[in-house]
Design a protein around this motif. Sequence first.
Motif, mmCIF file in Angstrom:
data_model
loop_
_atom_site.group_PDB
_atom_site.id
_atom_site.type_symbol
_atom_site.label_atom_id
_atom_site.label_comp_id
_atom_site.label_asym_id
_atom_site.label_seq_id
_atom_site.Cartn_x
_atom_site.Cartn_y
_atom_site.Cartn_z
ATOM 1 N N VAL A 123 0.861 -1.191 0.000
ATOM 2 C CA VAL A 123 0.000 0.000 0.000
ATOM 3 C C VAL A 123 0.892 1.232 0.000
ATOM 4 C CG1 VAL A 123 -1.906 -1.110 1.224
ATOM 5 C CG2 VAL A 123 -0.167 0.062 2.526
ATOM 6 N N GLY A 124 0.289 2.370 -0.143
ATOM 7 C CA GLY A 124 1.053 3.617 -0.110
ATOM 8 C C GLY A 124 1.614 3.942 -1.473
ATOM 9 N N SER A 125 2.897 3.699 -1.649
ATOM 10 C CA SER A 125 3.558 4.017 -2.913
ATOM 11 C C SER A 125 3.271 2.992 -4.010
ATOM 12 C CB SER A 125 5.074 4.101 -2.699
ATOM 13 O OG SER A 125 5.368 5.146 -1.804
ATOM 14 N N GLY A 126 2.560 1.953 -3.698
ATOM 15 C CA GLY A 126 2.213 0.933 -4.686
ATOM 16 C C GLY A 126 1.080 0.074 -4.161
ATOM 17 N N THR A 127 0.742 -0.971 -4.896
ATOM 18 C CA THR A 127 -0.292 -1.901 -4.434
ATOM 19 C C THR A 127 0.101 -3.322 -4.800
ATOM 20 O OG1 THR A 127 -1.529 -1.631 -6.494
ATOM 21 C CG2 THR A 127 -2.204 -0.258 -4.655
ATOM 22 N N ASN A 128 -0.214 -4.239 -3.904
ATOM 23 C CA ASN A 128 -0.046 -5.674 -4.145
ATOM 24 C C ASN A 128 1.409 -6.110 -4.330
ATOM 25 O OD1 ASN A 128 -1.381 -8.103 -4.116
ATOM 26 N ND2 ASN A 128 -1.713 -8.144 -6.319
ATOM 27 N N GLY A 129 2.349 -5.347 -3.782
ATOM 28 C CA GLY A 129 3.763 -5.677 -3.907
ATOM 29 C C GLY A 129 4.196 -6.795 -2.964
ATOM 30 N N ILE A 130 5.503 -6.973 -2.847
ATOM 31 C CA ILE A 130 6.063 -8.136 -2.152
ATOM 32 C C ILE A 130 6.400 -7.897 -0.682
ATOM 33 C CG2 ILE A 130 7.004 -9.039 -4.308
ATOM 34 C CD1 ILE A 130 9.804 -8.247 -3.256
ATOM 35 N N GLU A 131 6.264 -6.671 -0.182
ATOM 36 C CA GLU A 131 6.762 -6.390 1.169
ATOM 37 C C GLU A 131 6.097 -7.249 2.248
ATOM 38 O OE1 GLU A 131 6.086 -2.489 2.900
ATOM 39 O OE2 GLU A 131 4.282 -2.236 1.703
ATOM 40 N N TYR A 132 4.790 -7.428 2.189
ATOM 41 C CA TYR A 132 4.067 -8.208 3.200
ATOM 42 C C TYR A 132 4.484 -9.676 3.151
ATOM 43 C CZ TYR A 132 0.142 -10.386 5.636
ATOM 44 O OH TYR A 132 -0.622 -11.143 6.478
ATOM 45 N N SER A 133 4.514 -10.242 1.949
ATOM 46 C CA SER A 133 4.913 -11.644 1.811
ATOM 47 C C SER A 133 6.361 -11.850 2.232
ATOM 48 C CB SER A 133 4.708 -12.117 0.367
ATOM 49 O OG SER A 133 3.341 -12.076 0.029
ATOM 50 N N THR A 134 7.209 -10.887 1.910
ATOM 51 C CA THR A 134 8.610 -10.973 2.307
ATOM 52 C C THR A 134 8.736 -10.977 3.825
ATOM 53 O OG1 THR A 134 9.302 -9.864 0.277
ATOM 54 C CG2 THR A 134 10.881 -9.875 2.108
ATOM 55 N N LEU A 135 7.987 -10.117 4.485
ATOM 56 C CA LEU A 135 8.004 -10.076 5.945
ATOM 57 C C LEU A 135 7.539 -11.412 6.532
ATOM 58 C CD1 LEU A 135 8.399 -8.562 8.607
ATOM 59 C CD2 LEU A 135 6.073 -7.664 8.335
ATOM 60 N N LEU A 136 6.485 -12.011 5.969
ATOM 61 C CA LEU A 136 6.018 -13.308 6.450
ATOM 62 C C LEU A 136 7.081 -14.386 6.240
ATOM 63 C CD1 LEU A 136 2.255 -13.650 5.460
ATOM 64 C CD2 LEU A 136 3.244 -13.652 7.747
ATOM 65 N N VAL A 137 7.688 -14.406 5.062
ATOM 66 C CA VAL A 137 8.701 -15.431 4.767
ATOM 67 C C VAL A 137 9.882 -15.317 5.722
ATOM 68 C CG1 VAL A 137 10.405 -16.184 3.040
ATOM 69 C CG2 VAL A 137 8.039 -15.761 2.349
ATOM 70 N N VAL A 138 10.372 -14.114 5.946
ATOM 71 C CA VAL A 138 11.506 -13.920 6.851
ATOM 72 C C VAL A 138 11.113 -14.266 8.289
ATOM 73 C CG1 VAL A 138 13.100 -12.210 7.812
ATOM 74 C CG2 VAL A 138 12.659 -12.265 5.358
ATOM 75 N N SER A 139 9.910 -13.898 8.695
ATOM 76 C CA SER A 139 9.438 -14.246 10.041
ATOM 77 C C SER A 139 9.358 -15.761 10.199
ATOM 78 C CB SER A 139 8.064 -13.619 10.306
ATOM 79 O OG SER A 139 8.149 -12.218 10.296
ATOM 80 N N LEU A 140 8.833 -16.444 9.196
ATOM 81 C CA LEU A 140 8.737 -17.904 9.246
ATOM 82 C C LEU A 140 10.120 -18.551 9.281
ATOM 83 C CD1 LEU A 140 5.790 -18.215 6.756
ATOM 84 C CD2 LEU A 140 5.747 -19.035 9.132
ATOM 85 N N LEU A 141 11.066 -17.983 8.547
ATOM 86 C CA LEU A 141 12.440 -18.484 8.585
ATOM 87 C C LEU A 141 13.020 -18.325 9.992
ATOM 88 C CD1 LEU A 141 14.945 -19.577 7.082
ATOM 89 C CD2 LEU A 141 15.538 -17.194 6.603
ATOM 90 N N CYS A 142 12.795 -17.175 10.605
ATOM 91 C CA CYS A 142 13.302 -16.936 11.961
ATOM 92 C C CYS A 142 12.647 -17.861 12.982
ATOM 93 C CB CYS A 142 13.074 -15.480 12.360
ATOM 94 S SG CYS A 142 14.109 -14.313 11.452
ATOM 95 N N ILE A 143 11.392 -18.220 12.761
ATOM 96 C CA ILE A 143 10.686 -19.104 13.680
ATOM 97 C C ILE A 143 11.128 -20.551 13.492
ATOM 98 C CG2 ILE A 143 8.423 -20.079 14.257
ATOM 99 C CD1 ILE A 143 7.271 -17.268 13.430
ATOM 100 N N GLY A 144 11.221 -21.006 12.258
ATOM 101 C CA GLY A 144 11.493 -22.412 11.985
ATOM 102 C C GLY A 144 12.954 -22.813 12.017
ATOM 103 N N TYR A 145 13.835 -21.919 11.589
ATOM 104 C CA TYR A 145 15.249 -22.274 11.463
ATOM 105 C C TYR A 145 15.902 -22.759 12.759
ATOM 106 C CZ TYR A 145 20.195 -21.987 10.349
ATOM 107 O OH TYR A 145 21.516 -22.279 10.190
ATOM 108 N N PRO A 146 15.665 -22.103 13.896
ATOM 109 C CA PRO A 146 16.308 -22.574 15.135
ATOM 110 C C PRO A 146 15.913 -23.997 15.528
ATOM 111 C CG PRO A 146 15.462 -20.352 15.446
ATOM 112 C CD PRO A 146 14.931 -20.854 14.132
#
Length: 136
Positions: A102-125
């Motif tokens: 949202v904001g400067s664009g729509t439907n971009g990758i920022e939200y999915s990227t945040l989820l993927v990185v969060s999931l990596l941080c949760i699962g990797y350890p």
Amino acid sequence: MDKTKTKEEVAFIFLRVIVAIIIASHGWHRLLSGGYEPFGGWLTSQGFPLGLAIAWAITLFEIIGSLFLLMGKQLPYICASYMVIYISGIFLVHLEHGWFVVGSGTNGIEYSTLLVVSLLCIGYPHMNKKDKLKAL
């Protein structure tokens, strides 16, 4: 044995719970709004066989898998599975729209990227642990 959680453990539990709630709400919304039908139709239009079945599977996995995520069970497998789903979404849908959701664009990758990185941080350890069922 001391059962006191460190600040880092509490922070990761909080992250895990919030991510589980976000993913579950996404699945529940798609289920209750009937969004799995257009999602399945779109998958079929993109050349995926059994698009509706895939949409149902993803929807149900977002709901059921989030319970495992919430409880801290099977974290490497649950997180990796979600990462595959959301990375696929990045390449199939969001990448062509740029970074911003949202904001400067729509439907971009920022939200999915945040989820993927969060999931990596949760699962990797939890990878390669002797007791993979153990929660944080």
